[in-house]
Write an enzyme that holds these catalytic residues in place. Sequence first.
Site, PDB file in Angstrom:
ATOM      1  N   GLN A  21       0.820  -1.215   0.000  1.00  0.00           N
ATOM      2  CA  GLN A  21       0.000   0.000   0.000  1.00  0.00           C
ATOM      3  C   GLN A  21       0.850   1.260   0.000  1.00  0.00           C
ATOM      4  O   GLN A  21       0.605   2.187  -0.774  1.00  0.00           O
ATOM      5  CB  GLN A  21      -0.938  -0.002   1.217  1.00  0.00           C
ATOM      6  CG  GLN A  21      -1.925   1.158   1.215  1.00  0.00           C
ATOM      7  CD  GLN A  21      -2.743   1.221   2.486  1.00  0.00           C
ATOM      8  OE1 GLN A  21      -2.264   0.883   3.562  1.00  0.00           O
ATOM      9  NE2 GLN A  21      -3.984   1.643   2.376  1.00  0.00           N
TER      10      GLN A  21
ATOM     11  N   ILE B 280       8.798  -9.546  -3.158  1.00  0.00           N
ATOM     12  CA  ILE B 280       8.893 -10.972  -2.903  1.00  0.00           C
ATOM     13  C   ILE B 280       8.278 -11.729  -4.076  1.00  0.00           C
ATOM     14  O   ILE B 280       7.410 -11.194  -4.778  1.00  0.00           O
ATOM     15  CB  ILE B 280       8.185 -11.369  -1.593  1.00  0.00           C
ATOM     16  CG1 ILE B 280       6.709 -10.953  -1.614  1.00  0.00           C
ATOM     17  CG2 ILE B 280       8.904 -10.775  -0.398  1.00  0.00           C
ATOM     18  CD1 ILE B 280       5.916 -11.435  -0.414  1.00  0.00           C
TER      19      ILE B 280
ATOM     20  N   TYR C  14       0.416  -6.595  16.403  1.00  0.00           N
ATOM     21  CA  TYR C  14       0.827  -5.512  15.516  1.00  0.00           C
ATOM     22  C   TYR C  14       1.489  -4.402  16.318  1.00  0.00           C
ATOM     23  O   TYR C  14       2.585  -3.932  15.982  1.00  0.00           O
ATOM     24  CB  TYR C  14      -0.396  -4.987  14.770  1.00  0.00           C
ATOM     25  CG  TYR C  14      -0.149  -3.827  13.842  1.00  0.00           C
ATOM     26  CD1 TYR C  14       0.528  -3.996  12.649  1.00  0.00           C
ATOM     27  CD2 TYR C  14      -0.637  -2.555  14.134  1.00  0.00           C
ATOM     28  CE1 TYR C  14       0.751  -2.935  11.780  1.00  0.00           C
ATOM     29  CE2 TYR C  14      -0.432  -1.485  13.276  1.00  0.00           C
ATOM     30  CZ  TYR C  14       0.254  -1.678  12.101  1.00  0.00           C
ATOM     31  OH  TYR C  14       0.463  -0.634  11.243  1.00  0.00           O
TER      32      TYR C  14
ATOM     33  N   LYS D 118       5.462  -2.989  16.549  1.00  0.00           N
ATOM     34  CA  LYS D 118       5.797  -1.595  16.269  1.00  0.00           C
ATOM     35  C   LYS D 118       6.606  -0.976  17.407  1.00  0.00           C
ATOM     36  O   LYS D 118       7.595  -0.263  17.163  1.00  0.00           O
ATOM     37  CB  LYS D 118       4.521  -0.785  16.010  1.00  0.00           C
ATOM     38  CG  LYS D 118       3.811  -1.153  14.715  1.00  0.00           C
ATOM     39  CD  LYS D 118       4.726  -1.060  13.512  1.00  0.00           C
ATOM     40  CE  LYS D 118       4.017  -1.367  12.208  1.00  0.00           C
ATOM     41  NZ  LYS D 118       4.957  -1.352  11.062  1.00  0.00           N
TER      42      LYS D 118
END
Length: 320
Positions: A12, A35, A143, A147
């Site tokens: 994105q 990839i 997530y 981070k």
Amino acid sequence: MKNVLIIGSTGQIGSELTLELRKRYPKGNIVAGYIPGAKPQGELLESGPSAIVDITSEQQIAEAVSRYSIDTIYNLAALLSAVAEAKPLLAWNIGIGGLFNVLEVARTMHCAVFTPSSIGAFGPDAPKNKTPQDTVRTPHTMYGVTKVTGELLSDYYFRRYEVDTRSVRFPGLISYVAPPGGGTTDYAVDIFYSAVKGEKFICPIAAGTFMDMMYMPDGVHAAIQLMEADPSRLKHRNAFNVTSMSFDPEIIYRRIKKYVPGFEMEYDVDPLRQKIAESWPNSLDDTCAREEWGWNPVYDLDMMTGDMLEKLTEKMKKAR
């Protein structure tokens, strides 16, 4: 920056960042890392060099850095929030194992590194409104854990090895270029697709749930501007709060209805995404980014809504 490698160039952020960097720098100097199975297409493939770079392979990263004389790496490989909850081990291996590989290559081959963080780095213990730059970070999601760990690891490599690491905490990013990829804030992209298609939007996030958002052109600009900033001005590095707007589903729905009067929305709340959203800030304080490297977004909600609808309509017409 002279020679740049973007890891995750077809994602994105990467798909737009790569093209923007090629507008600003010689096209041959911006390498699109990807990839297998996610090879660049169209303009992304044709406008400059590309190379297979799997972030889980330190050797592949090093080979690309050596081959193209890379001095700056944008590390964009990650699983988004909802996907990371379903695949926590994979999220850790990509987000932290992969980052470790990048930092080791950067340490030995003298590269600067940008690795985006997120509003997900904050948890329910942080102040909800105008969350400050420096405050408690206790995320309740994998997530968010990756981070926070990524921020700390990047700071460690700067202090211990003098690797030039820099980062921003992105809010939800809204784009018409790449489709949503499983993020909690992706409803704010999906809603535009429904509006342009003339479909009723089924919203997975409850009314009254505010989250920070940003239009992708501003997000791309933030990443480039920070990497171009004078390092002597940076008191913080990993990672700067950045933002441009905050809204809940009702606000963006009403804004879209100004352009598409017949647009309809109803709610079918996804418990997982709602729980994640409620643990994140309503809004961020980005004073440090503004003061230390001149951050200033261009798009507000009105400008973004009009541009998003126009560009997405054009895109979907071409796809027919």
